[in-house]
Scaffold this motif. Sequence first.
Motif, mmCIF file in Angstrom:
data_model
loop_
_atom_site.group_PDB
_atom_site.id
_atom_site.type_symbol
_atom_site.label_atom_id
_atom_site.label_comp_id
_atom_site.label_asym_id
_atom_site.label_seq_id
_atom_site.Cartn_x
_atom_site.Cartn_y
_atom_site.Cartn_z
ATOM 1 N N SER A 56 53.632 1.398 67.624
ATOM 2 C CA SER A 56 53.746 1.103 69.048
ATOM 3 C C SER A 56 54.957 0.252 69.396
ATOM 4 N N HIS A 57 55.673 -0.260 68.389
ATOM 5 C CA HIS A 57 56.882 -1.052 68.617
ATOM 6 C C HIS A 57 57.986 -0.555 67.692
ATOM 7 N N PRO A 58 59.233 -0.692 68.103
ATOM 8 C CA PRO A 58 60.337 -0.341 67.193
ATOM 9 C C PRO A 58 60.394 -1.312 66.020
ATOM 10 N N CYS A 59 61.018 -0.895 64.930
ATOM 11 C CA CYS A 59 61.132 -1.740 63.742
ATOM 12 C C CYS A 59 62.503 -2.399 63.684
ATOM 13 N N PRO A 60 62.561 -3.729 63.692
ATOM 14 C CA PRO A 60 63.859 -4.409 63.616
ATOM 15 C C PRO A 60 64.513 -4.300 62.242
ATOM 16 N N ALA A 61 63.730 -3.973 61.221
ATOM 17 C CA ALA A 61 64.283 -3.914 59.866
ATOM 18 C C ALA A 61 65.074 -2.633 59.620
ATOM 19 N N CYS A 62 64.510 -1.495 60.030
ATOM 20 C CA CYS A 62 65.175 -0.215 59.731
ATOM 21 C C CYS A 62 65.633 0.535 60.968
ATOM 22 N N GLY A 63 65.279 0.033 62.162
ATOM 23 C CA GLY A 63 65.736 0.664 63.393
ATOM 24 C C GLY A 63 64.900 1.828 63.864
ATOM 25 N N SER A 64 63.757 2.112 63.221
ATOM 26 C CA SER A 64 62.919 3.225 63.663
ATOM 27 C C SER A 64 62.368 2.936 65.057
ATOM 28 N N PRO A 65 62.489 3.888 65.986
ATOM 29 C CA PRO A 65 62.001 3.659 67.358
ATOM 30 C C PRO A 65 60.493 3.795 67.450
ATOM 31 N N ARG A 71 61.754 3.607 57.605
ATOM 32 C CA ARG A 71 62.577 4.363 56.661
ATOM 33 C C ARG A 71 63.148 3.449 55.580
ATOM 34 N N THR A 72 63.222 3.982 54.369
ATOM 35 C CA THR A 72 63.921 3.282 53.300
ATOM 36 C C THR A 72 65.429 3.478 53.468
ATOM 37 N N ASN A 73 66.193 2.539 52.944
ATOM 38 C CA ASN A 73 67.656 2.674 52.875
ATOM 39 C C ASN A 73 68.284 3.064 54.214
ATOM 40 N N SER A 74 67.717 2.579 55.308
ATOM 41 C CA SER A 74 68.161 3.038 56.627
ATOM 42 C C SER A 74 69.586 2.628 56.959
ATOM 43 N N LYS A 75 70.084 1.586 56.292
ATOM 44 C CA LYS A 75 71.446 1.132 56.561
ATOM 45 C C LYS A 75 72.485 1.815 55.655
ATOM 46 N N HIS A 96 57.529 -1.841 57.780
ATOM 47 C CA HIS A 96 58.119 -3.062 57.282
ATOM 48 C C HIS A 96 57.363 -4.277 57.824
ATOM 49 N N LYS A 97 57.382 -5.366 57.062
ATOM 50 C CA LYS A 97 56.610 -6.550 57.437
ATOM 51 C C LYS A 97 57.028 -7.113 58.783
ATOM 52 N N THR A 98 58.312 -6.916 59.144
ATOM 53 C CA THR A 98 58.793 -7.500 60.405
ATOM 54 C C THR A 98 58.534 -6.606 61.611
ATOM 55 N N ARG A 99 57.947 -5.418 61.392
ATOM 56 C CA ARG A 99 57.685 -4.534 62.526
ATOM 57 C C ARG A 99 56.492 -5.057 63.318
ATOM 58 N N PRO A 100 56.681 -5.325 64.602
ATOM 59 C CA PRO A 100 55.554 -5.844 65.401
ATOM 60 C C PRO A 100 54.435 -4.812 65.480
ATOM 61 N N ARG A 101 53.217 -5.298 65.619
ATOM 62 C CA ARG A 101 52.065 -4.439 65.748
ATOM 63 C C ARG A 101 51.421 -4.637 67.110
ATOM 64 N N GLY A 102 50.818 -3.585 67.604
ATOM 65 C CA GLY A 102 50.208 -3.620 68.920
ATOM 66 C C GLY A 102 48.993 -4.520 68.983
#
Length: 205
Positions: free
Chosen positions: A168-177, A183-187, A199-205
């Motif tokens: 429900s939120h984008p991921c700041p670690a890998c940029g997934s919307p 995603r692994t190795n997104s950079k 990823h641990k930093t992805r916010p949850r609803g």
Amino acid sequence: MSIIGHDAVGYVFRTDCDREGWSYIGQSTRLDAEHVRSYFGSGTNITEAIAQHGTEVLTKRVLASARTATELHYLEMLHIAEARAEGVLLLNGDFGGPRPFPTMQRYLREELPEAMMAALLRDHDAFYRLIAENRGQVEAAIDSASSITTDDFYTGYERDLHALMDLSHPCPACGSPVGEVCRTNSKSLTKPHNPCVNHKTRPRG
């Protein structure tokens, strides 16, 4: 905590939260002492529980060690089935074994259809009995499920993640919307951007 065999490739463990009344059974191939001590599971439900409550309220014990990958998957399935038959409230979403889960379901249905019927009917006693009494057929299903191509694995794995993950939120670690799995190795411009758990930093609803 039980001792992991010196020739083990991995181990099956159980994490308990007595305060909340639930447990989780998983497996790991990381055998270094720090990881064994600090790893409590990475399934969707337990990841969210850890994010909410932390690990201070958790206890972990090793249930069994395995000398092959097939044995590791089998023992995970066996202990999950046994716990459910005993009425334990598990955070596990499925019956264990190799991923993706629909592939394991398909091959178990081919090898031991009565076990899949028991799983669909949520007859935990029957499922445990069948898994315990028919190890050879279960391990044959595990071997078949483990031998799919890399592309097929990640296609099925991504399907599993879409069904299980909070997207429900984008991921700041890998940029997934929103709506897309992490995603692994997104950079990286050269490494594969395979689907992975949130990823641990992805916010949850």
